[in-house]
Design an enzyme around this catalytic site. Structure first.
Site, mmCIF file in Angstrom:
data_model
loop_
_atom_site.group_PDB
_atom_site.id
_atom_site.type_symbol
_atom_site.label_atom_id
_atom_site.label_comp_id
_atom_site.label_asym_id
_atom_site.label_seq_id
_atom_site.Cartn_x
_atom_site.Cartn_y
_atom_site.Cartn_z
ATOM 1 N N TRP A 1 7.964 6.490 1.985
ATOM 2 C CA TRP A 1 9.419 6.143 1.677
ATOM 3 C C TRP A 1 9.538 5.626 0.259
ATOM 4 O O TRP A 1 8.812 4.466 0.137
ATOM 5 C CB TRP A 1 10.236 5.328 2.721
ATOM 6 N N HIS B 1 12.419 1.646 2.472
ATOM 7 C CA HIS B 1 11.911 0.514 3.197
ATOM 8 C C HIS B 1 12.808 -0.554 3.204
ATOM 9 O O HIS B 1 12.672 -1.304 4.150
ATOM 10 C CB HIS B 1 10.309 0.351 2.691
ATOM 11 N N ASP C 1 2.363 -0.605 0.658
ATOM 12 C CA ASP C 1 2.428 0.482 -0.328
ATOM 13 C C ASP C 1 1.601 -0.182 -1.681
ATOM 14 O O ASP C 1 1.086 0.649 -2.415
ATOM 15 C CB ASP C 1 3.754 1.166 -0.663
ATOM 16 N N ARG D 1 -2.142 -0.252 -1.072
ATOM 17 C CA ARG D 1 -2.959 1.021 -0.371
ATOM 18 C C ARG D 1 -3.762 1.552 -1.316
ATOM 19 O O ARG D 1 -4.906 2.254 -0.903
ATOM 20 C CB ARG D 1 -2.064 2.015 0.228
ATOM 21 N N HIS E 1 -0.230 5.334 6.712
ATOM 22 C CA HIS E 1 1.144 5.709 6.751
ATOM 23 C C HIS E 1 1.738 6.792 7.258
ATOM 24 O O HIS E 1 2.913 6.904 7.049
ATOM 25 C CB HIS E 1 1.373 5.459 5.217
ATOM 26 N N HIS F 1 6.589 -2.258 7.364
ATOM 27 C CA HIS F 1 6.511 -0.990 6.820
ATOM 28 C C HIS F 1 6.369 0.570 7.640
ATOM 29 O O HIS F 1 6.898 1.232 7.324
ATOM 30 C CB HIS F 1 5.342 -1.047 5.658
ATOM 31 N N ASP G 1 8.093 4.204 7.770
ATOM 32 C CA ASP G 1 7.248 5.454 7.352
ATOM 33 C C ASP G 1 7.343 6.415 8.640
ATOM 34 O O ASP G 1 7.614 7.598 8.049
ATOM 35 C CB ASP G 1 5.751 5.055 7.177
ATOM 36 N N HIS H 1 6.112 12.288 6.760
ATOM 37 C CA HIS H 1 5.258 11.356 7.036
ATOM 38 C C HIS H 1 4.438 11.805 8.591
ATOM 39 O O HIS H 1 3.687 11.298 9.095
ATOM 40 C CB HIS H 1 5.555 9.897 7.257
ATOM 41 N N HIS I 1 7.646 15.976 -1.060
ATOM 42 C CA HIS I 1 7.436 14.621 -0.638
ATOM 43 C C HIS I 1 8.268 13.619 -0.904
ATOM 44 O O HIS I 1 8.944 12.926 -0.499
ATOM 45 C CB HIS I 1 5.956 14.266 -0.439
ATOM 46 N N ASP J 1 11.192 11.379 0.141
ATOM 47 C CA ASP J 1 11.032 9.711 0.233
ATOM 48 C C ASP J 1 12.165 8.904 -0.653
ATOM 49 O O ASP J 1 12.449 7.930 -0.171
ATOM 50 C CB ASP J 1 9.731 9.492 -0.529
#
Ligand SMILES: *[C@@H]1O[C@H](CO)[C@@H](O)[C@H](O)[C@H]1NC(C)=O
Ligand SMILES: *[C@@H]1O[C@H](CO)[C@@H](O)[C@H](O)[C@H]1NC(C)=O
Ligand SMILES: *[C@@H]1O[C@H](CO)[C@@H](O)[C@H](O)[C@H]1NC(C)=O
Ligand SMILES: *[C@@H]1O[C@H](CO)[C@@H](O)[C@H](O)[C@H]1NC(C)=O
Length: 302
Positions: free
Chosen positions: A21, A26, A65, A68, A80, A136, A140, A146, A169, A173
């Protein structure tokens, strides 16, 4: 009500929804949760996250995020999402045994970090970190891509968005939500705060009021896997109805900012509202349970 410049700048620097996202999603989910948690829950998480402001959840919502792609955070890269190996649009379905990777997925991670949050033997910094992950990942899991394996959750599918090229994607998002809000001009915290206020009103007394009573049905702290699988299953169903209504092949190269957007926008809005409302309920359960175990004294005092 204004966030300090540092927080706003930090949000703007995040890759715009590289793999999750976007920050807007988020942040909005976190502010909705902030509006619904019980007072004791707010106090519990403000203490754990060491932030007494109304931004205590939103300020940490994109942290997962930001780590990661770091050397330290690499182990979280599969946390995620869950890659549902279905065949949209003819068959949608997510299966924990089949789809959760050996080293974890968003469903197992909600369980893992929820149990760490409840473990009073852990150092506070570990529980604080666990809180950031839970905040988070509950976001997601509500993003349909996701919970889909096709082309790595649509990352490998090129589409057009207002004539520029994007991957699918990213559209789910970020692009759809930003277009709904009329562009956010790099101010995801302000935009998320306002969007959350609107969706909170819709949940309390507006278009979501009747349905929202059912959004927390079946939620159980004793069974985080089933709880999260229920959420995942719902997101995944949208892959068949709205993400790939004609299948993954036909969407390649299509302009999505028109009719496709019109159908997708209400779905995104609903998913963000649900995620925020459920996150609040989940944090309430955690805070109830955790404060029960850390302060048995309180019971005697009643
Ligand atoms: C609380 O969080 C907000 C948003 O991240 C941040 O701007 C603020 O500085 C934080 N306050 C404290 C005391 O850490
Ligand atoms: C659970 O969380 C810990 C701490 O971040 C992590 O090391 C571990 O890999 C996670 N386990 C699973 C199965 O995701
Ligand atoms: C939310 O925003 C929409 C669109 O601007 C508006 O029509 C609606 O009345 C708002 N809802 C609330 C509860 O503020
Ligand atoms: C998953 O969603 C489908 C509808 O898409 C529903 O029929 C089914 O009962 C759901 N399963 C679970 C475990 O929630």
């Amino acid at each position: 009500m204004r966030l300090n410049q540092k927080a706003v700048a930090a949000g703007a620097l995040l890759l715009p929804g590289a793999m999750a996202w976007g920050s807007l999603g988020h942040i909005t989910v976190a502010y909705i949760a902030t509006n619904f948690v019980k007072d004791d829950t707010a106090a519990f998480f403000q203490g754990l996250l060491q932030n007494e402001t109304e931004h205590y959840l939103a300020g940490v919502a994109t942290w997962a995020d930001s780590i990661r792609y770091t050397r330290w955070g690499r182990f979280t890269k599969n946390f995620h999402f869950i890659d549902a190996k279905d065949t949209p649009p003819t068959y949608c379905g997510v299966d924990f045994e089949r789809d959760c990777k050996e080293d974890g997925c968003v469903v197992s991670s909600i369980q893992n970090y929820t149990s760490q949050l409840l473990d009073t033997q852990l150092w506070p910094w570990r529980r604080s970190q666990a809180a950031k992950f839970v905040i988070h990942f509950v976001g997601d899991i509500h993003q349909p891509l996701h919970v889909e394996n096709v082309a790595q959750g649509g990352n490998g599918i090129h589409v057009k968005w207002e004539r520029s090229e994007l991957n699918l994607h990213h559209v789910w998002d970020t692009s759809i939500a930003e277009k709904m809000l009329g562009g956010i001009r790099r101010k995801p915290y302000d935009a998320g705060f306002n969007w959350a206020a609107n969706l909170t009103g819709e949940i309390k007394t507006g278009k979501y009021a009747p349905a929202s009573k059912l959004w927390t049905a079946g939620m159980s702290l004793e069974d985080p896997i089933s709880t999260a699988m229920g959420w995942a299953n719902e997101s995944n169903a949208i892959v068949c109805t709205h993400v790939f209504p004609e299948g993954p092949e036909t969407i390649v190269g299509q302009e999505l900012a028109g009719d496709y957007y019109e159908k997708a926008a209400p779905v995104i809005e609903l998913q963000v509202a649900k995620a925020g409302y459920r996150l609040a309920a989940w944090l309430d359960l955690i805070a109830d349970s955790a404060s029960g175990s850390t302060q048995p004294v309180a019971i005697d005092e009643l």
